[in-house]
Design a protein around this motif. Structure first.
Motif, mmCIF file in Angstrom:
data_model
loop_
_atom_site.group_PDB
_atom_site.id
_atom_site.type_symbol
_atom_site.label_atom_id
_atom_site.label_comp_id
_atom_site.label_asym_id
_atom_site.label_seq_id
_atom_site.Cartn_x
_atom_site.Cartn_y
_atom_site.Cartn_z
ATOM 1 N N GLU A 1 -17.820 61.082 14.128
ATOM 2 C CA GLU A 1 -17.817 61.920 15.279
ATOM 3 C C GLU A 1 -16.493 62.207 16.088
ATOM 4 O O GLU A 1 -16.437 62.529 17.238
ATOM 5 N N GLY A 2 -15.486 61.545 15.532
ATOM 6 C CA GLY A 2 -14.140 61.725 16.148
ATOM 7 C C GLY A 2 -13.571 60.775 17.012
ATOM 8 O O GLY A 2 -12.442 60.553 17.434
ATOM 9 N N GLY A 3 -14.503 59.524 17.134
ATOM 10 C CA GLY A 3 -13.996 58.326 17.826
ATOM 11 C C GLY A 3 -13.243 57.546 17.079
ATOM 12 O O GLY A 3 -13.009 57.681 15.853
ATOM 13 N N LYS A 4 -12.378 56.636 17.770
ATOM 14 C CA LYS A 4 -11.468 55.915 17.229
ATOM 15 C C LYS A 4 -11.699 54.410 17.615
ATOM 16 O O LYS A 4 -11.543 54.006 18.652
ATOM 17 N N VAL A 5 -12.322 53.627 16.735
ATOM 18 C CA VAL A 5 -12.908 52.145 16.939
ATOM 19 C C VAL A 5 -11.378 51.434 16.934
ATOM 20 O O VAL A 5 -10.539 51.521 15.989
ATOM 21 N N ILE A 6 -11.057 50.862 17.928
ATOM 22 C CA ILE A 6 -9.770 50.097 18.220
ATOM 23 C C ILE A 6 -10.007 48.674 18.052
ATOM 24 O O ILE A 6 -9.100 47.823 17.788
ATOM 25 N N ALA A 7 -11.379 48.134 18.024
ATOM 26 C CA ALA A 7 -11.486 46.789 17.834
ATOM 27 C C ALA A 7 -13.047 46.395 17.721
ATOM 28 O O ALA A 7 -13.797 47.246 18.156
ATOM 29 N N VAL A 8 -13.483 45.303 17.167
ATOM 30 C CA VAL A 8 -14.765 44.873 16.934
ATOM 31 C C VAL A 8 -14.704 43.469 17.774
ATOM 32 O O VAL A 8 -14.046 42.763 17.537
ATOM 33 N N ALA A 9 -15.969 43.281 18.290
ATOM 34 C CA ALA A 9 -16.283 42.366 19.023
ATOM 35 C C ALA A 9 -17.843 41.695 18.707
ATOM 36 O O ALA A 9 -18.611 42.378 18.371
ATOM 37 N N SER A 10 -17.925 40.536 18.616
ATOM 38 C CA SER A 10 -19.444 40.047 18.325
ATOM 39 C C SER A 10 -19.644 38.559 18.905
ATOM 40 O O SER A 10 -18.530 37.853 19.425
ATOM 41 N N LEU A 11 -20.908 38.316 19.271
ATOM 42 C CA LEU A 11 -21.176 37.091 19.887
ATOM 43 C C LEU A 11 -20.853 35.969 18.919
ATOM 44 O O LEU A 11 -20.051 34.861 19.233
ATOM 45 N N VAL A 12 -21.384 36.267 17.702
ATOM 46 C CA VAL A 12 -21.158 35.225 16.677
ATOM 47 C C VAL A 12 -20.492 35.793 15.211
ATOM 48 O O VAL A 12 -20.880 36.797 14.911
ATOM 49 N N ASP A 13 -19.344 35.201 14.700
ATOM 50 C CA ASP A 13 -18.949 35.292 13.538
ATOM 51 C C ASP A 13 -19.653 34.264 12.307
ATOM 52 O O ASP A 13 -19.066 33.278 12.665
ATOM 53 N N ARG A 14 -20.425 34.560 11.592
ATOM 54 C CA ARG A 14 -20.926 33.699 10.729
ATOM 55 C C ARG A 14 -20.533 33.893 9.291
ATOM 56 O O ARG A 14 -20.975 33.446 8.274
ATOM 57 N N SER A 15 -19.405 34.649 9.217
ATOM 58 C CA SER A 15 -18.757 34.901 7.992
ATOM 59 C C SER A 15 -17.989 33.920 7.270
ATOM 60 O O SER A 15 -17.842 34.071 6.264
ATOM 61 N N GLY A 16 -17.757 32.773 8.087
ATOM 62 C CA GLY A 16 -16.931 31.751 7.589
ATOM 63 C C GLY A 16 -15.400 32.002 7.604
ATOM 64 O O GLY A 16 -14.674 31.761 6.628
ATOM 65 N N GLY A 17 -15.033 33.261 8.284
ATOM 66 C CA GLY A 17 -13.593 33.442 8.351
ATOM 67 C C GLY A 17 -13.482 34.732 7.205
ATOM 68 O O GLY A 17 -12.191 34.998 7.125
ATOM 69 N N GLU A 18 -14.512 35.119 6.469
ATOM 70 C CA GLU A 18 -14.208 36.031 5.412
ATOM 71 C C GLU A 18 -14.240 37.567 5.848
ATOM 72 O O GLU A 18 -13.787 38.428 5.077
ATOM 73 N N VAL A 19 -14.924 37.795 7.080
ATOM 74 C CA VAL A 19 -15.002 39.152 7.201
ATOM 75 C C VAL A 19 -13.702 39.756 7.812
ATOM 76 O O VAL A 19 -12.921 39.125 8.501
ATOM 77 N N GLN A 20 -13.431 40.935 7.212
ATOM 78 C CA GLN A 20 -12.091 41.696 7.776
ATOM 79 C C GLN A 20 -12.360 43.168 8.093
ATOM 80 O O GLN A 20 -13.252 43.762 7.486
ATOM 81 N N PHE A 21 -11.856 43.553 9.044
ATOM 82 C CA PHE A 21 -11.908 45.024 9.450
ATOM 83 C C PHE A 21 -10.448 45.620 9.456
ATOM 84 O O PHE A 21 -9.318 44.838 9.443
ATOM 85 N N ASP A 22 -10.238 46.789 9.800
ATOM 86 C CA ASP A 22 -8.953 47.800 9.714
ATOM 87 C C ASP A 22 -8.633 47.522 11.164
ATOM 88 O O ASP A 22 -7.578 48.012 11.578
#
Length: 193
Positions: free
Chosen positions: A136-157
């Motif tokens: 849609e043309g938006g630029k995601v500059i960050a991701v936030a969440s209450l809980v990260d249950r990835s064990g530190g594995e999740v990566q975003f750009d």
């Protein structure tokens, strides 16, 4: 908020469940965080959002134009994050299986978006939401969440800011321990596939 304080909020609202759960990611676990329960109290939701905002560096906070969350799980915390940041909050949803903006929600090309989730395990829904926002043309500059249950594995750009990281073990369909497999499976998430 410390990890213990966040967990106390989950326990106080009976949002930390035990049993056998199949997550939206397809993984299985003995613990499930029912964020809708922890967020059903508006004061608690506001406290959690304010604490999450504090995890985001000031320069990133100041750059945010809008907050967008994936439906269903991210709607409440996304709304509270919008309130805490003084920004509009909206959501993407999957009416036909793919995330899209609806209900008159729009982004202006180049608008800087904070994507907000309740819980991130594999990041699949977040990446799908980012793709829809960028289409849609938006630029995601960050991701936030209450809980990260990835064990530190999740990566975003983009930078990722969780309020708390919890490492409850998860298991692929073909690697479920016998003790867990013996319990009936519940699918409490918003995605039923």
């Amino acid at each position: 908020m410390t990890e213990d304080e966040v967990l106390a909020e989950f326990r106080a609202s009976r949002a930390l469940l035990e049993g056998h759960f199949k997550l939206s990611s397809g993984l299985h676990t003995a613990h499930y965080l029912q964020c809708a329960r922890v967020l059903m109290d508006a004061e608690r939701a506001s406290r959690l959002a304010m604490s999450l905002v504090q995890q985001i560096p000031r320069d990133v906070r100041n750059a945010i134009d809008k907050v967008i969350s994936p439906a269903m799980g991210g709607i409440i915390i996304g709304h509270e994050m919008g309130r805490a940041l003084g920004k509009e909050a909206m959501f993407v949803e999957r009416p036909t299986g793919t995330f899209e903006l609806r209900r008159g929600f729009t982004v202006t090309p180049g608008e800087k978006i904070l994507l907000v989730e309740d819980v991130i395990t594999t990041g699949l829904s977040s990446r799908e939401a980012i793709k829809a926002i960028e289409a849609e043309g938006g630029k995601v500059i960050a991701v936030a969440s209450l809980v990260d249950r990835s064990g530190g594995e999740v990566q975003f750009d983009v930078p990722f800011f969780p309020l708390v990281a919890l490492n409850f073990p998860t298991f692929a369909e073909d690697a479920i321990p016998a003790e867990l497999a013996a319990k009936p499976v519940e699918k409490p998430g918003s995605r039923k596939n």
